[in-house]
Design an enzyme around this catalytic site. Structure first.
Site, PDB file in Angstrom:
ATOM      1  N   LYS A 118      47.093  32.378  36.822  1.00 56.62           N
ATOM      2  CA  LYS A 118      45.655  32.012  36.791  1.00 56.62           C
ATOM      3  C   LYS A 118      45.479  30.784  37.660  1.00 56.62           C
ATOM      4  CE  LYS A 118      42.860  33.446  33.858  1.00 56.62           C
ATOM      5  NZ  LYS A 118      41.952  34.542  33.696  1.00 56.62           N
TER       6      LYS A 118
HETATM    7  N1  GLU Z   1      40.208  37.435  35.291  1.00 56.81           N
HETATM    8  C1  GLU Z   1      40.428  38.643  34.552  1.00 56.81           C
HETATM    9  C2  GLU Z   1      41.115  38.373  33.230  1.00 56.81           C
HETATM   10  O1  GLU Z   1      41.074  37.288  32.721  1.00 56.81           O
HETATM   11  C3  GLU Z   1      41.099  39.722  35.366  1.00 56.81           C
HETATM   12  C4  GLU Z   1      42.427  39.387  35.943  1.00 56.81           C
HETATM   13  C5  GLU Z   1      42.927  40.426  36.926  1.00 56.81           C
HETATM   14  O2  GLU Z   1      42.292  41.448  37.110  1.00 56.81           O
HETATM   15  O3  GLU Z   1      43.967  40.157  37.520  1.00 56.81           O
HETATM   16  O4  GLU Z   1      41.662  39.251  32.641  1.00 56.81           O
END
Ligand code: GLU
Length: 428
Positions: A118
Site C-alpha cells: 500500500k
Molecule cells: N485499494 C483496494 C483495496 O484496498 C484495491 C487494491 C488492489 O486492487 O490492488 O483493496
C-alpha cells in the site's frame, strides 16, 4: 522506517488506533487460533520494506512544492506485493504499513497469488488541478520505478485515486521502460488494459458479503433494511446492488451528511461521488442525518464504506444494526470490535467484504499478461465464484471454531501464508 503521528480520525477516540497498531493486534489475536510457527507470526508483524520518496510538483502559479510519497511492501511470499495508492493528507509510513498488512491477508483470504502492499502521497487531492494531479502522479511513478513492476509490486486505485491516475502511472512507467507494460498497475480504464467490472468490484463484493450474511443469519434480503456510510465507488455500488436484489436501502451518506427514507431510497438516482462529488444531500429525501447518526440507525445491515476508524469505543455501544459489513478498510477499531463481539453483533471484515477490488485486479493482471480481455459477464461470474469460495472457507472457521468473522478470515489467510512460508523456508 519513518514514523509519523497516527491518522486524525483516531485521535478523537484517544485510542492508539493507527492502522499498523490495529493490524498487529488483529494478527496476534488471530494467531492464537491457528497452529502456526511463532517465528512466522513475528515476521508478519514487520513489512519487508517501506519506500519513502519526495515528489516535487510545479504548481500552476510556477512555484514548486514537495510532497512525500510512500510504498509499503509487507509480504510477498505468495506473489507480488499488491495494493492501492491513496492521495490523502493523512497518508504516512505507519498507515501505509498497516494497510499493506491488511492487503496481505486480503489476498490470502481470496487465495490470490499476491502479497500485500500500500502506498500513496500525503496530499489533499481536492487542492490539485487535473494537470497538477497528472504531473504529481507521473513523478511519483518515476520515483517508485525500481520498486514496482508486474512481477514485483502492482499498485491500484485507493482513496483519492482512480482509473485515470492509474493510466498516468502506467504511461509514465512504460515510457521509461521503453515498452507498454499494462500489468504494472490495475484499475486502469478498459481501453488500455483495464478490466470491465473493476470499478464496481469492491462494492459488488461488499453487496455479495452482505447478501450471504443476511442468508447465514436466516433472513430474507427483501425484508432487510440497509444503511450505507460513504457514497463513493464502494458504498454506491454496494447500495445500488443490494437495492436491485430486493433490500431496502434507507440511508446513504457522503462527507457532508446522510439522506434518510424509512421506505427506501432510489439509490440509482443519488449521484455517486464519481458522478457528482458530494451531492448526496442535494437529493430529495424526507430526512437528513449527520454522518454519526447514520452509523447508529436501527437497521438490519450497516455498511461503513467511507474512511477508517468510524466505529470506535465511543460509539460501538450505540450501533443498532444487527450485522456490520465493512466496505471501507479498517472502519472498526480494535476496541470497538471487542464491544461488538460482546454484544453479538457480527462484523463481516473488510479483508473479505471489499476484496472484490483486488480480486478483479487479479483478473485484470491476468488479462494484461495474456493480452486478452474478458467480458463483463465473465468478470462478474468469476468474482461471484471467488467470493463464494472465500465466504465458505471463512464460514467453516466461524462454524467449526466459533470464531468472529474477522478472526475466521485471519485464520484462513494466516494458514495459507504460514504454509507458504514454511514450505519456502527462511533464507539464509
Ligand atoms: N485499494 C483496494 C483495496 O484496498 C484495491 C487494491 C488492489 O486492487 O490492488 O483493496
Amino acid at each position: 522506517m519513518t514514523t509519523t503521528p497516527p491518522a486524525a480520525e483516531s485521535e478523537a477516540t484517544d485510542e492508539p488506533d493507527s492502522a499498523l497498531t490495529t493490524a498487529r493486534r488483529q494478527l496476534e489475536r488471530a494467531a492464537a487460533h491457528v497452529d502456526v510457527d511463532p517465528g512466522v507470526v513475528e515476521r508478519l508483524k514487520y513489512p519487508t520494506r517501506v519506500e519513502q520518496v519526495s515528489v516535487p510538483l510545479e504548481r500552476e502559479d510556477g512555484s514548486v512544492e514537495v510532497f512525500t510519497g510512500y510504498r509499503a511492501q509487507h509480504d510477498d511470499v505468495r506473489g507480488p506485493y499488491k495494493g492501492g495508492l491513496r492521495y490523502h493528507p493523512d497518508v504516512n509510513a505507519e498507515e501505509c504499513t498497516g494497510l499493506s498488512m491488511w492487503m496481505t491477508w486480503k489476498c490470502a483470504v481470496m487465495d490470490l497469488p499476491f502479497g500485500g502492499g500500500k502506498g500513496g502521497v500525503a496530499v489533499d487531492p481536492k487542492g490539485l488541478t487535473d494537470d497538477e494531479t497528472e504531473r504529481l502522479t507521473r513523478r511519483f511513478a518515476e520515483e517508485l520505478r525500481d520498486a514496482v513492476g508486474p512481477t514485483k509490486d502492482v499498485p491500484a486505485p485507493d482513496m483519492g485515486t482512480d482509473a485515470q491516475t492509474m493510466a498516468w502511472f502506467m504511461d509514465a512507467y512504460s515510457m521509461q521502460q521503453g515498452e507498454t507494460i499494462p500489468g504494472v498497475v490495475t484499475g486502469k480504464p478498459p481501453v488500455i488494459g483495464g478490466s470491465y467490472g473493476r470499478e464496481e468490484a469492491p462494492g459488488r463484493s461488499t453487496a455479495i458479503a452482505a447478501r450471504e450474511a443476511v442468508s447465514y443469519y436466516d433472513r430474507d434480503l427483501s425484508e432487510t433494511t440497509v444503511a450505507v456510510q460513504g457514497f463513493g465507488s464502494v458504498g454506491a455500488n454496494a447500495a445500488r446492488l443490494l437495492e436491485d436484489w430486493g433490500a431496502t436501502v434507507v440511508a446513504v451518506s457522503d462527507v457532508n451528511g446522510a439522506i434518510y427514507d424509512p421506505d427506501g431510497l432510489e439509490t440509482h438516482a443519488v449521484p455517486t461521488h464519481e458522478e457528482e462529488p458530494e451531492a448526496v444531500l442535494a437529493h430529495d429525501a424526507p430526512e437528513t442525518l449527520s454522518n454519526e447518526e447514520v452509523l447508529e440507525l436501527d437497521v438490519d445491515v450497516l455498511i461503513p464504506a467511507a474512511v477508517g476508524n468510524v466505529i470506535t469505543a465511543d460509539n460501538a455501544d450505540a450501533i443498532r444494526a444487527d450485522i456490520v459489513v465493512e466496505g471501507a478498510n479498517g472502519p472498526t477499531t480494535f476496541a470497538a470490535d471487542a464491544i461488538l463481539e460482546e454484544r453479538d453483533v457480527p462484523v463481516i471484515p473488510d479483508i473479505l467484504a471489499n476484496a472484490g477490488g483486488v480480486t478483479v485486479s487479479y483478473f485484470e493482471w491476468l488479462q494484461d499478461i495474456n493480452r486478452r480481455q474478458w467480458s463483463l459477464e465473465r468478470v462478474n461470474e468469476e468474482l461471484e465464484d471467488h467470493m463464494l469460495d472465500a465466504w465458505n472457507d471463512v464460514r467453516a472457521e466461524v462454524d467449526d471454531q466459533g470464531l468472529t468473522w474477522r478472526d475466521a478470515a485471519y485464520v484462513v489467510a494466516l494458514s495459507r501464508i504460514a504454509e507458504a512460508k514454511a514450505t519456502r523456508g527462511l533464507w539464509p
